[in-house]
Scaffold this motif. Structure first.
Motif, mmCIF file in Angstrom:
data_model
loop_
_atom_site.group_PDB
_atom_site.id
_atom_site.type_symbol
_atom_site.label_atom_id
_atom_site.label_comp_id
_atom_site.label_asym_id
_atom_site.label_seq_id
_atom_site.Cartn_x
_atom_site.Cartn_y
_atom_site.Cartn_z
ATOM 1 N N UNK A 114 -24.090 71.319 15.572
ATOM 2 C CA UNK A 114 -23.020 71.968 16.319
ATOM 3 C C UNK A 114 -22.758 71.369 17.688
ATOM 4 N N UNK A 115 -23.330 70.205 17.992
ATOM 5 C CA UNK A 115 -23.053 69.549 19.272
ATOM 6 C C UNK A 115 -21.620 69.012 19.275
ATOM 7 N N UNK A 116 -20.892 69.316 20.334
ATOM 8 C CA UNK A 116 -19.488 68.905 20.452
ATOM 9 C C UNK A 116 -19.418 67.384 20.589
ATOM 10 N N UNK A 117 -18.635 66.746 19.701
ATOM 11 C CA UNK A 117 -18.493 65.285 19.715
ATOM 12 C C UNK A 117 -17.123 64.843 20.211
ATOM 13 N N UNK A 118 -16.244 65.780 20.473
ATOM 14 C CA UNK A 118 -14.926 65.432 20.993
ATOM 15 C C UNK A 118 -13.806 65.949 20.123
ATOM 16 N N UNK A 119 -12.601 65.743 20.627
ATOM 17 C CA UNK A 119 -11.415 66.167 19.883
ATOM 18 C C UNK A 119 -11.233 65.296 18.641
ATOM 19 N N UNK A 120 -10.751 65.916 17.589
ATOM 20 C CA UNK A 120 -10.412 65.182 16.376
ATOM 21 C C UNK A 120 -8.945 65.364 16.066
ATOM 22 N N UNK A 121 -8.630 65.516 14.815
ATOM 23 C CA UNK A 121 -7.268 65.857 14.404
ATOM 24 C C UNK A 121 -7.381 66.716 13.154
#
Length: 228
Positions: A114-121
């Motif tokens: 669940x670590x945030x890796x950034x925006x996706x689409x």
């Protein structure tokens, strides 16, 4: 017969010698008392003149009250340093909050923990969850049993968002859903069909082959998949 001069008197070094048959000269009188007296007299006359001039001025102008001196408080106020300089009030500051890592409706990428890796689409090429709400107070989500993460002081409430024709590792009770490193690897699934609100695999497509279905309830959806 002339007598020889007497010796110098003791305690009088450097005095002129006495002349035979003449008395000793009288000691010189000091003018110091006279000078001091004259100075004192001049000062007294000056003070009397000043006082008399002030009284005469008051009498000529019809004022018989004593001339008041400067007000001690006024004098103190004129010389008080706080009247000369007043320091500016400090401007309160507060630390600006960090911007939210994502907005409502964004799809994001996370790792299995669940670590945030950034925006996706949201087209399936990057990201496995969509943001439902962003809360900097980190309160509970509208769906308290749904997935959520925290990042930069914000709680992001999420929903699982998988897309047809892409491969994933599905979520478990402890792991988040992530994109498959390689499709058809053991433990991965290929999404063949998506049935929002479905109860089972009865509504899965008949046009394509699939071998398993999974139902999730946050949100309620059935994924018809090829499981490897």
């Amino acid at each position: 017969m002339t007598l020889p001069p007497p010796p110098h008197p003791s305690g009088y070094p450097g005095a002129a010698p006495w002349q035979p048959g003449t008395p000793p000269p009288p000691p010189k009188k000091s003018n110091t008392p006279l000078i001091v007296g004259l100075i004192v007299g001049v000062v007294v006359l000056a003070v009397i003149g000043l006082c008399g001039g002030g009284v005469a001025y008051n009498l000529l102008n019809g004022d018989t009250s004593p001339t008041p001196g400067p007000s001690p408080s006024a004098s103190a106020q004129r010389t008080r340093p706080s009247d000369l300089y007043s320091p500016e009030e400090p401007i309160p500051t507060s630390e600006a909050a960090l911007p939210a890592p994502a907005a409502v409706g964004d799809c994001i990428a996370v790792d299995v923990k669940g670590t945030f890796l950034g925006l996706g689409n949201c087209n399936g090429s990057r990201g496995t969850y969509r943001v439902l709400s962003v809360d900097n107070a980190q309160g509970t989500c509208a769906d308290p049993d749904g997935p959520w993460i925290t990042n930069s002081g914000y709680r992001l409430c999420l929903e699982l968002y998988l897309v047809k024709n892409f491969c994933y590792k599905l979520p478990t009770d402890t792991d988040f859903a992530v994109a498959a490193t390689k499709c058809k690897d053991k433990g991965t699934v290929h999404i063949v069909d998506v049935v929002p609100g479905g109860a089972d695999g009865d509504k899965c497509t008949k046009a394509y082959k699939w071998n398993h279905w999974y139902r999730f309830v946050h949100p309620t959806v059935v994924y018809c998949v090829m499981k490897y």
